[in-house]
Write an enzyme that holds these catalytic residues in place. Structure first.
Site, short mmCIF file in Angstrom:
data_model
loop_
_atom_site.label_atom_id
_atom_site.label_comp_id
_atom_site.label_asym_id
_atom_site.label_seq_id
_atom_site.Cartn_x
_atom_site.Cartn_y
_atom_site.Cartn_z
N HIS A 10 36.04 21.47 42.31
CA HIS A 10 35.59 20.35 41.46
C HIS A 10 34.06 20.30 41.54
CE1 HIS A 10 36.26 15.87 40.18
NE2 HIS A 10 35.10 16.33 39.74
N HIS A 12 30.68 20.42 38.80
CA HIS A 12 30.10 20.49 37.45
C HIS A 12 28.80 21.27 37.56
CE1 HIS A 12 32.80 17.24 35.96
NE2 HIS A 12 32.77 16.88 37.25
N GLU A 193 39.67 8.23 38.79
CA GLU A 193 38.36 8.08 39.46
C GLU A 193 37.95 6.62 39.30
OE1 GLU A 193 35.08 10.06 37.52
OE2 GLU A 193 33.81 10.00 39.32
N ASP A 271 31.48 17.79 43.45
CA ASP A 271 31.36 17.13 42.14
C ASP A 271 30.00 17.45 41.48
OD1 ASP A 271 32.31 15.66 40.00
OD2 ASP A 271 32.20 13.71 40.97
N ASP A 272 28.97 16.69 41.83
CA ASP A 272 27.62 16.90 41.27
C ASP A 272 26.63 16.88 42.44
OD1 ASP A 272 28.22 16.59 38.25
OD2 ASP A 272 29.15 14.81 39.14
N1 ADE Z 1 30.87 14.55 34.84
C1 ADE Z 1 30.16 14.92 35.90
N2 ADE Z 1 30.55 14.28 36.99
C2 ADE Z 1 31.58 13.48 36.63
C3 ADE Z 1 32.43 12.56 37.31
N3 ADE Z 1 32.31 12.32 38.61
N4 ADE Z 1 33.36 11.92 36.58
C4 ADE Z 1 33.48 12.13 35.28
N5 ADE Z 1 32.72 12.96 34.60
C5 ADE Z 1 31.77 13.65 35.26
ZN ZN Z 2 33.85 15.49 38.33
#
Ligand code: ADE
Ligand code: ZN
Length: 337
Positions: A10, A12, A193, A271-272
């Site tokens: 997971h 991005h 989420e 995630d990010d």
């Molecule tokens: N795009 C990037 N990070 C995200 C997240 N945590 N939830 C939804 N869309 C995303």
């Molecule tokens: Zn995500």
């Protein structure tokens, strides 16, 4: 010290854009950023919820314009991930966030793929690419995006669903997921989420996804938990993201230990990472320290990451990765990557 081998499921790619690279690309592409410098940009990373993050995140993507930009972004991520024990990465990208700015999907996919093609040799990381639809855009836009992706499907393993969740249930994307499945793509979706457990159910029952991204709020529905446990549906949890986007108040209160104890197939992911304070190894270290997960629980999380990976085409490789996890020797102060 040897590092705990792990898969990241997971992630991005746009969320790996570090401030230093953002400013370098802005200068190269003649894009003016509304921040004085990297320090001012980092100071803006104080989010109140998912939407407040997405506003900044989509804005900063303005610096990504050419194939080289996407290649550099991806290669930088792979280098950081390799340094933290990542052996396999399944990487999301958001074509609509780029096509809306005049950057075609071909530029994005080709740029990312250039880095992915060299990943095993350069970084020792096998990879898969997952194309996400923006759920706050229309279902028609998602269908057009799938159409635009057709020349690139040999590079794409799966489709996903991301962006602002509340008010955008998975059922909105029934048609495009059916079409993606018919094209041989695998299916995942962000659900639970910020949205309710009912969205997790919809993702499973209506979209037919194989994994749930986040799934944090599944615990609100005991029958859903039963289904997820019975079918061993992988959840790609992102504890550091949940804290930064205020889905949980503190890392110490994250339900990961209860979710594991309930028998859910949990994985932890970043995630990010450029925005949320840590890459894959940092995330393992954080849950070890804040949640008191012991060595065998960390090993379970690492095993789960490979069990949940889209490696069905190469079961030998999966077995090799799992054997590496099993052979990993924790020291008293484990190097989690
Ligand atoms: N795009 C990037 N990070 C995200 C997240 N945590 N939830 C939804 N869309 C995303
Ligand atoms: Zn995500």
């Amino acid at each position: 010290m040897q590092q705990l081998p792990k898969a990241e499921l997971h992630l991005h790619i746009e969320g790996t854009l570090e401030p230093e690279l953002a400013f370098a690309l802005a200068a190269r592409n003649g894009v003016e950023l509304p921040y004085a410098d990297t320090e001012a940009l980092r100071k803006a990373y104080l989010f109140s919820d998912l939407q407040s993050f997405l506003d900044l995140y989509y804005g900063l993507m303005a610096v990504l314009r050419t194939e080289e930009d996407f290649e550099e972004l991806t290669d930088a991520y792979l280098a950081r991930a390799a340094a933290q024990g990542v052996r396999h990465a399944e990487i999301f990208f958001d074509p609509q966030a780029h096509s809306a700015r005049g950057v075609p999907i071909a530029t994005v996919v080709e740029g990312i793929s250039r880095a992915l093609e060299r990943s095993e040799q350069r970084h020792g990381i096998s990879t898969q690419l997952i194309m996400c639809f923006l759920r706050d855009e229309s279902a028609d836009s998602a269908i057009r995006t799938l159409e635009a992706a057709k020349p690139h499907l040999h590079r794409i393993a799966a489709v996903g669903l991301d962006s602002a969740e509340a008010g955008h249930p998975p059922s909105k994307f029934r048609e495009v997921y059916a079409a993606a499945g018919a094209l041989g793509l695998r299916k995942v979706a962000h659900a639970g989420e910020e949205g309710p457990a009912a969205y997790v159910r919809e993702a499973l029952d209506i979209l037919g996804v194989e994994r749930i991204d986040h799934g944090l709020r599944s615990m609100e529905d005991p029958e859903l938990v039963e289904q997820l446990v019975r079918d061993q549906v992988p959840l790609t949890l992102c504890p550091l993201s949940n804290v930064r986007l205020r889905a949980v108040d503190t890392l110490e209160e994250h339900p990961l230990p209860q979710m594991m104890a309930a028998g859910l197939l949990c994985t932890v992911n970043s995630d990010d990472p450029a925005y949320f304070g840590g890459y894959a190894g940092d995330t393992f270290r954080a849950v070890h320290e804040a949640l008191g997960l012991g060595h065998e629980e960390l090993r379970t999380l690492a095993r789960n990451s490979f069990l949940a990976a889209f490696l069905d085409h190469d079961e030998e490789r999966r077995a090799r990765y799992l054997a590496e996890v099993d052979a990993y020797e924790f020291e008293s102060d484990p190097d989690l990557g």
